[in-house]
Design a protein around this motif. Structure first.
Motif, PDB file in Angstrom:
ATOM      1  N   VAL A  41      21.609 -27.942 -16.746  1.00 26.78           N
ATOM      2  CA  VAL A  41      20.911 -28.815 -17.553  1.00 26.78           C
ATOM      3  C   VAL A  41      21.575 -29.396 -18.734  1.00 26.78           C
ATOM      4  N   THR A  42      21.951 -28.320 -19.592  1.00 27.05           N
ATOM      5  CA  THR A  42      22.962 -28.892 -20.872  1.00 27.05           C
ATOM      6  C   THR A  42      23.974 -29.860 -20.367  1.00 27.05           C
ATOM      7  N   LEU A  43      24.825 -29.592 -19.383  1.00 23.82           N
ATOM      8  CA  LEU A  43      26.006 -30.436 -18.930  1.00 23.82           C
ATOM      9  C   LEU A  43      25.515 -31.706 -18.559  1.00 23.82           C
ATOM     10  N   ARG A  71      25.656 -43.249 -21.843  1.00 15.72           N
ATOM     11  CA  ARG A  71      24.976 -44.052 -22.657  1.00 15.72           C
ATOM     12  C   ARG A  71      25.996 -44.582 -23.741  1.00 15.72           C
ATOM     13  N   THR A  72      26.797 -43.707 -24.415  1.00 20.51           N
ATOM     14  CA  THR A  72      27.645 -44.077 -25.509  1.00 20.51           C
ATOM     15  C   THR A  72      28.669 -45.205 -24.837  1.00 20.51           C
ATOM     16  N   ALA A  73      29.093 -44.732 -23.793  1.00 22.25           N
ATOM     17  CA  ALA A  73      29.987 -45.665 -23.251  1.00 22.25           C
ATOM     18  C   ALA A  73      29.526 -47.200 -22.743  1.00 22.25           C
ATOM     19  N   GLY A  74      28.205 -47.120 -22.838  1.00 25.37           N
ATOM     20  CA  GLY A  74      27.666 -48.550 -22.356  1.00 25.37           C
ATOM     21  C   GLY A  74      26.882 -48.536 -21.043  1.00 25.37           C
ATOM     22  N   VAL A  75      27.002 -47.295 -20.212  1.00 21.55           N
ATOM     23  CA  VAL A  75      26.086 -47.482 -18.955  1.00 21.55           C
ATOM     24  C   VAL A  75      24.753 -47.678 -19.194  1.00 21.55           C
ATOM     25  N   SER A  76      24.107 -48.441 -18.473  1.00 20.88           N
ATOM     26  CA  SER A  76      22.772 -48.808 -18.689  1.00 20.88           C
ATOM     27  C   SER A  76      21.920 -47.955 -17.797  1.00 20.88           C
ATOM     28  N   ALA A  77      22.366 -47.490 -16.801  1.00 21.34           N
ATOM     29  CA  ALA A  77      21.288 -46.341 -15.994  1.00 21.34           C
ATOM     30  C   ALA A  77      22.268 -45.074 -15.591  1.00 21.34           C
ATOM     31  N   ASP A  90      21.514 -42.131 -15.370  1.00 24.44           N
ATOM     32  CA  ASP A  90      20.553 -41.165 -14.355  1.00 24.44           C
ATOM     33  C   ASP A  90      21.082 -41.854 -12.931  1.00 24.44           C
ATOM     34  N   ARG A  91      21.163 -43.019 -12.839  1.00 25.96           N
ATOM     35  CA  ARG A  91      21.150 -43.757 -11.414  1.00 25.96           C
ATOM     36  C   ARG A  91      22.707 -43.298 -11.059  1.00 25.96           C
ATOM     37  N   MET A  92      23.565 -43.536 -11.989  1.00 27.10           N
ATOM     38  CA  MET A  92      25.092 -43.336 -11.761  1.00 27.10           C
ATOM     39  C   MET A  92      25.377 -41.767 -11.413  1.00 27.10           C
ATOM     40  N   ALA A 146      26.353 -35.165 -20.385  1.00 28.15           N
ATOM     41  CA  ALA A 146      27.123 -36.520 -19.601  1.00 28.15           C
ATOM     42  C   ALA A 146      26.240 -37.741 -19.566  1.00 28.15           C
ATOM     43  N   LEU A 147      24.722 -37.555 -19.613  1.00 22.91           N
ATOM     44  CA  LEU A 147      23.881 -38.771 -19.627  1.00 22.91           C
ATOM     45  C   LEU A 147      24.090 -39.176 -21.085  1.00 22.91           C
ATOM     46  N   GLU A 148      24.230 -38.758 -22.165  1.00 22.42           N
ATOM     47  CA  GLU A 148      24.454 -39.099 -23.502  1.00 22.42           C
ATOM     48  C   GLU A 148      25.969 -39.796 -23.851  1.00 22.42           C
TER      49      GLU A 148
END
Length: 303
Positions: free
Chosen positions: A197-199, A208-214, A216-218, A203-205
């Protein structure tokens, strides 16, 4: 009290009255599953508003009472409090005379076997450790998730059939865990599930910082495939720059993490070193590439 086993070995447990001490996320779900199997939840204890809401949702009509009252009215008592609170709870119940001889007393802690129940066992209780290997939400969906869920089971030999039968009635799959192996068993589960869960959250954060809009879907299909491959093939499923020995790529990762998410560097380095060790031992990482890679990971600690 109803006997925990009726007739020949392997018969299902007799119908039991069930109580829950600690109406957190786990206890009400287990009691509800036992109710569906024909047992009868009769009492629960819980003091927080969240505990009361969970009990009302999963055990409608079951009164919330003090722990001693739960034990007074139940053939099978589920002690579902946090691990650190369990020893004190058991000692307190035994010292106050709340435990009745012949009463089934089961906890759902992964850390402990039945030794933690020794004060109650001396008072005549029948000790069981029934740990569901599942994450719980505190909602009715938890009861459905018990279908096919593994349970780490520890009990005296004479109660083994009863313990396993109760797990099966909840929809679970019993897996015997020796008393002395419980801490290692629980560490393995925490390493896999809690750290996962931590990992994933980290990764999600970063995405998002890299500009990926979704993000979770990725990540969903990638992580699903990685988990499936790991469960099927173990270390043979390792992929990525560490397993390949791409030292330059790993160095770039460390540089970017230091710039954008310095709090993630320590975890990245620790996991990369472990991955490199396992890939090297499994023959996936060539020794000549491992040297440069491990140098990069070592340098990452000193920057």
């Amino acid at each position: 009290m109803n006997q925990p086993l009726s007739g020949a070995a392997g018969d299902r447990p007799a119908r039991l009255t069930v109580g829950v001490v600690g109406a957190g996320r786990v206890g009400p779900a287990l009691a509800a599953a036992l109710g569906l199997a024909g047992h009868r939840p009769v009492a629960a204890s819980g003091v927080s508003d969240a505990s009361r809401r969970r009990a009302e949702a999963l055990l409608p009509g079951v009164p919330l009472v003090e722990p001693a009252e739960v034990l007074a009215g139940a053939d099978l008592v589920l002690l579902t409090v946090p691990d650190d609170a369990l020893p004190g709870l058991v000692t307190g119940l035994a010292e106050t005379g709340a435990v009745r001889p012949g009463q089934l007393l089961a906890h759902a802690s992964g850390r402990y076997g039945t030794a933690v129940l020794e004060p109650a066992t001396r008072a005549g209780a029948l000790p069981l450790a029934l740990h569901p290997v599942m994450t719980f939400t505190g909602t009715p969906v938890d009861v459905q998730r018990l279908a096919g869920c593994s349970f780490g089971v520890t009990a005296p030999e004479e109660l083994r059939l009863a313990a396993e039968a109760l797990v099966i009635e909840m929809g679970g799959e019993p897996e015997w865990v020796a008393e002395e192996a419980r801490p290692l068993y629980h560490a393995a589960l925490a390493l896999g599930a809690n750290h996962l869960v931590t990992l994933v959250a980290q990764a999600l954060e970063l995405l998002r910082t890299a500009g990926v809009s979704a993000p979770d879907r990725m990540l969903g299909p990638l992580l699903g495939a990685a988990l499936d491959n790991a469960l099927r093939s173990g270390d043979a499923a390792l992929t990525g720059p560490v397993a390949r020995g791409d030292a330059g790529t790993v160095a770039a990762h460390i540089t970017e993490l230091r710039r954008h998410a310095p709090q993630a560097v320590a975890g990245y380095l620790a996991m990369a070193r472990t991955t490199a060790d396992r890939a090297l031992a499994g023959g996936l990482l060539r020794p000549e590439l491992a040297e440069d890679l491990l140098e990069v990971l070592s340098d990452g600690d000193t920057r």
